[in-house]
Design an enzyme around this catalytic site. Structure first.
Site, PDB file in Angstrom:
ATOM      1  N   VAL A  11      66.496 -14.607 -22.380  1.00 54.62           N
ATOM      2  CA  VAL A  11      65.033 -14.776 -22.920  1.00 54.62           C
ATOM      3  C   VAL A  11      64.273 -14.588 -21.650  1.00 54.62           C
ATOM      4  O   VAL A  11      63.251 -13.854 -21.846  1.00 54.62           O
ATOM      5  CB  VAL A  11      65.112 -16.194 -23.468  1.00 54.62           C
ATOM      6  CG1 VAL A  11      63.731 -16.526 -23.564  1.00 54.62           C
ATOM      7  CG2 VAL A  11      65.842 -16.135 -24.608  1.00 54.62           C
ATOM      8  N   PHE A 150      61.800 -16.339 -30.272  1.00 53.84           N
ATOM      9  CA  PHE A 150      62.437 -16.042 -31.739  1.00 53.84           C
ATOM     10  C   PHE A 150      63.149 -14.600 -31.444  1.00 53.84           C
ATOM     11  O   PHE A 150      63.583 -14.144 -32.499  1.00 53.84           O
ATOM     12  CB  PHE A 150      61.450 -16.135 -32.859  1.00 53.84           C
ATOM     13  CG  PHE A 150      61.063 -17.501 -33.210  1.00 53.84           C
ATOM     14  CD1 PHE A 150      61.596 -18.539 -33.881  1.00 53.84           C
ATOM     15  CD2 PHE A 150      59.725 -17.638 -32.713  1.00 53.84           C
ATOM     16  CE1 PHE A 150      61.197 -19.715 -34.122  1.00 53.84           C
ATOM     17  CE2 PHE A 150      59.239 -18.945 -32.908  1.00 53.84           C
ATOM     18  CZ  PHE A 150      60.090 -19.876 -33.859  1.00 53.84           C
ATOM     19  N   LYS A 152      65.602 -11.492 -30.830  1.00 53.98           N
ATOM     20  CA  LYS A 152      67.303 -11.367 -31.177  1.00 53.98           C
ATOM     21  C   LYS A 152      67.680 -10.476 -30.121  1.00 53.98           C
ATOM     22  O   LYS A 152      67.185  -9.569 -29.701  1.00 53.98           O
ATOM     23  CB  LYS A 152      67.188 -10.423 -32.624  1.00 53.98           C
ATOM     24  CG  LYS A 152      66.711 -11.267 -33.968  1.00 53.98           C
ATOM     25  CD  LYS A 152      66.821 -10.314 -35.109  1.00 53.98           C
ATOM     26  CE  LYS A 152      66.356  -9.291 -35.031  1.00 53.98           C
ATOM     27  NZ  LYS A 152      64.857  -9.224 -35.184  1.00 53.98           N
ATOM     28  N   GLU A 153      68.920 -11.004 -29.683  1.00 58.72           N
ATOM     29  CA  GLU A 153      69.469  -9.934 -28.716  1.00 58.72           C
ATOM     30  C   GLU A 153      69.883  -8.716 -29.393  1.00 58.72           C
ATOM     31  O   GLU A 153      70.278  -8.830 -30.546  1.00 58.72           O
ATOM     32  CB  GLU A 153      70.848 -10.681 -28.239  1.00 58.72           C
ATOM     33  CG  GLU A 153      70.591 -11.675 -27.405  1.00 58.72           C
ATOM     34  CD  GLU A 153      71.924 -12.769 -26.817  1.00 58.72           C
ATOM     35  OE1 GLU A 153      72.948 -12.075 -26.761  1.00 58.72           O
ATOM     36  OE2 GLU A 153      71.565 -13.833 -26.379  1.00 58.72           O
ATOM     37  N   ASN A 209      66.603 -21.431 -36.900  1.00 57.59           N
ATOM     38  CA  ASN A 209      67.893 -20.924 -36.853  1.00 57.59           C
ATOM     39  C   ASN A 209      68.896 -21.614 -37.720  1.00 57.59           C
ATOM     40  O   ASN A 209      69.747 -21.229 -38.452  1.00 57.59           O
ATOM     41  CB  ASN A 209      68.360 -21.168 -35.281  1.00 57.59           C
ATOM     42  CG  ASN A 209      68.051 -20.027 -34.471  1.00 57.59           C
ATOM     43  OD1 ASN A 209      67.375 -19.224 -34.807  1.00 57.59           O
ATOM     44  ND2 ASN A 209      68.196 -20.576 -33.079  1.00 57.59           N
ATOM     45  N   CYS A 261      72.975 -18.604 -29.825  1.00 55.09           N
ATOM     46  CA  CYS A 261      72.102 -19.842 -30.502  1.00 55.09           C
ATOM     47  C   CYS A 261      72.485 -20.582 -31.902  1.00 55.09           C
ATOM     48  O   CYS A 261      72.454 -21.643 -31.934  1.00 55.09           O
ATOM     49  CB  CYS A 261      70.824 -18.849 -30.946  1.00 55.09           C
ATOM     50  SG  CYS A 261      69.796 -18.373 -29.563  1.00 55.09           S
ATOM     51  N   LYS A 264      75.337 -23.365 -31.585  1.00 55.80           N
ATOM     52  CA  LYS A 264      74.593 -24.367 -30.504  1.00 55.80           C
ATOM     53  C   LYS A 264      73.586 -25.050 -31.162  1.00 55.80           C
ATOM     54  O   LYS A 264      73.394 -26.270 -31.166  1.00 55.80           O
ATOM     55  CB  LYS A 264      74.239 -23.635 -29.256  1.00 55.80           C
ATOM     56  CG  LYS A 264      73.086 -24.179 -28.628  1.00 55.80           C
ATOM     57  CD  LYS A 264      73.040 -23.446 -27.145  1.00 55.80           C
ATOM     58  CE  LYS A 264      71.596 -22.725 -27.223  1.00 55.80           C
ATOM     59  NZ  LYS A 264      70.462 -23.256 -27.358  1.00 55.80           N
ATOM     60  N   ARG A 329      79.360 -14.899 -26.493  1.00 61.43           N
ATOM     61  CA  ARG A 329      79.339 -16.490 -26.332  1.00 61.43           C
ATOM     62  C   ARG A 329      79.498 -16.642 -27.735  1.00 61.43           C
ATOM     63  O   ARG A 329      78.867 -16.344 -28.745  1.00 61.43           O
ATOM     64  CB  ARG A 329      77.903 -17.020 -26.060  1.00 61.43           C
ATOM     65  CG  ARG A 329      77.958 -17.205 -24.612  1.00 61.43           C
ATOM     66  CD  ARG A 329      76.368 -17.646 -24.244  1.00 61.43           C
ATOM     67  NE  ARG A 329      75.439 -16.733 -24.120  1.00 61.43           N
ATOM     68  CZ  ARG A 329      74.080 -16.915 -23.522  1.00 61.43           C
ATOM     69  NH1 ARG A 329      73.828 -18.275 -23.103  1.00 61.43           N
ATOM     70  NH2 ARG A 329      73.256 -16.098 -23.661  1.00 61.43           N
TER      71      ARG A 329
END
Ligand code: NAD
Length: 436
Positions: A11, A150, A152-153, A209, A261, A264, A329
């Protein structure tokens, strides 16, 4: 404007780079000396499409610099973004230690009025804690703003440069104006900058999310029902997604959501609600369903190989939690690999970008292949765990020749059963008939 971004991860690095792209002077800070040194040498520590070009362009034009010197970054900036990690604590709630450490270091370095912006995903009430941590170190005036991210990878640059909306939580109209000015280049097509109170902004990120995770778990449960009644979840998806009240995005069933995200943040909002004496029943179910979904491919394989999985080679295509990122992750592939290894199987894995990040977690218990076809040699089966584009139209003839037995367990429903039947594969999908 002069901006500091504390934390140069997925981020912080993207946000800092995009702010510099719109003409601001940005100083990106990280405690990880190696990461900063690599960035100073022009190496991008993560895989994110378009990022490398944008970083080098803005570094060259001297609008973007990387440092470990937080004091300098704070002194030279008006707006300071905190974009450090908020990993899950032992009770599932967000661990704020990095955020509060960053806040203290900002407080210590302050030399005048500053706006400190919480960019990290943090529970309601964090802005107050950040303000206390800063106030404990300085008498200079400041405001703390909540500005959740907000992006997105995999599409982070696009998302940041053209956000659907920008959420800003502040009670101070002057600060709201400065934040609007900062973000105005990103919303030129009219997407809104929504100003609200701090608590609502903090909660908005979790609500977003939680809603998206809910859609995925809903479709995953629907896929299990489809399997039991012989229906095809890909058709059901089309049938409901075309309803304008529902919409198409985020209705893909799969082998469970992962990433840094959804898991978590779902746990964190459950934990926040619990602290307030409210059991967030829907999210508890969403999490439980997702945990089960991460076992679905393994269970399909266990049922198929009557003699067990021990000693067999399995290929895995896709390690990243989703396509176009190197982030592993909470990735479904890694959970699947642990299940296969515990069953005594041998794992040959390939991913276009996530081999190094996987090696850091799994070590050498898995054999990694740069070329996806090489992972297939001698394999009793292939698991497709990430929807990378390069896996969508493979050479099935070649695959069959390399594999010991032509069997595919597809966690992303990438292929047509009729095509695979033609090539003589056994094919297992999520929530839809395959070739058995
Ligand atoms: P990350 O782990 O990739 O990066 C965090 C960085 O912060 C690391 O480089 C770490 O070294 C650095 N750091 C930690 N403590 C520091 C300190 N005191 N001073 C300076 N640097 C410090 O994390 P990320 O994925 O970028 O996520 C950051 C936050 O943004 C999290 O709260 C996350 O939930 C949220 N978020 C992430 C995404 C995403 O797609 N990754 C999207 C939206 C929001």
């Amino acid at each position: 404007m002069r901006i500091a971004v504390i934390g140069t991860g997925y981020v912080g690095l993207v946000a800092g780079t995009c702010f510099s792209e719109t003409g601001n002077s940005v100083i990106c800070v990280d405690v990880d000396e190696r990461k900063v040194q690599r960035l100073q040498e022009g190496h991008i520590p993560i895989y994110e499409p378009g990022l490398e070009e944008l970083v080098s362009k803005n570094v060259e034009e001297q609008r973007l610099i990387f440092t470990t010197d937080v004091d300098r970054a704070v002194r030279e900036s008006l707006i300071i973004f905190i974009a450090v990690g908020t990993p899950p604590g032992e009770d599932g709630g967000a661990d704020l230690k990095h955020v509060l450490t960053a806040a203290s270091s900002v407080g210590k370095a302050m030399n005048g009025y500053k706006i400190i912006v919480d960019k990290s995903t943090v529970p309601v009430g964090t802005a107050r804690k950040v303000a206390s941590a800063i106030a404990a170190e300085t008498t200079h005036p400041f405001n703390v703003v909540s500005n959740p991210e907000f992006l997105k990878e995999g599409a982070a640059i696009d998302d940041f440069m053209k956000p659907d909306r920008v959420v800003v939580g502040t009670d101070d109209p002057r600060v709201a104006e400065i934040m609007k000015e900062l973000y105005s280049p990103f919303v030129r097509t009219g997407n809104p900058i929504i100003i609200m109170d701090v608590a609502s902004a903090e909660l908005t990120k979790y609500a977003a999310n939680a809603m998206l995770a809910t859609r995925i778990s809903f479709m995953n449960e629907m896929s299990r029902i489809c399997e039991r009644v012989g229906a095809d979840v890909t058709k059901v998806r089309e049938g409901i997604g075309t309803d304008s009240r529902i919409g198409m995005p985020f209705l893909f069933p799969g082998c469970g959501y992962g990433g840094s995200c959804f898991p978590k943040d779902s746990r964190a909002i459950i934990s926040t609600a619990e602290e307030l004496g409210y059991p967030f029943r829907i999210m508890k179910a969403v999490e439980e369903v997702n945990g089960e979904q991460k076992r679905v491919l393994f269970e399909k394989a266990s049922a198929f190989y009557k003699g067990g999985l021990a000693g067999k080679i399995f290929a895995i295509w896709g390690l990243a939690f989703k396509a176009k990122t190197d982030d592993v992750r909470e990735a479904s592939a890694l959970v699947l690999i642990e299940q296969l290894l515990s069953a005594g199987a041998i794992v040959h894995a390939s991913d276009p970008e996530a081999i190094e990040t996987s090696r850091a977690v799994l070590g050498d218990r898995v054999k990694y292949f740069d070329h996806s076809y090489d992972a297939l040699e001698g394999a009793s089966g292939l698991f497709v765990a990430t929807e990378w584009n390069e896996f969508r139209n493979p050479d099935f003839e070649k695959m069959k020749a390399l594999m010991k037995t032509p069997v595919i367990f597809d966690g992303r429903n990438l292929y047509k059963p009729s095509t695979l039947a033609e090539y003589g594969f056994k094919y297992f999908r999520i929530g839809a008939p395959g070739v058995e």
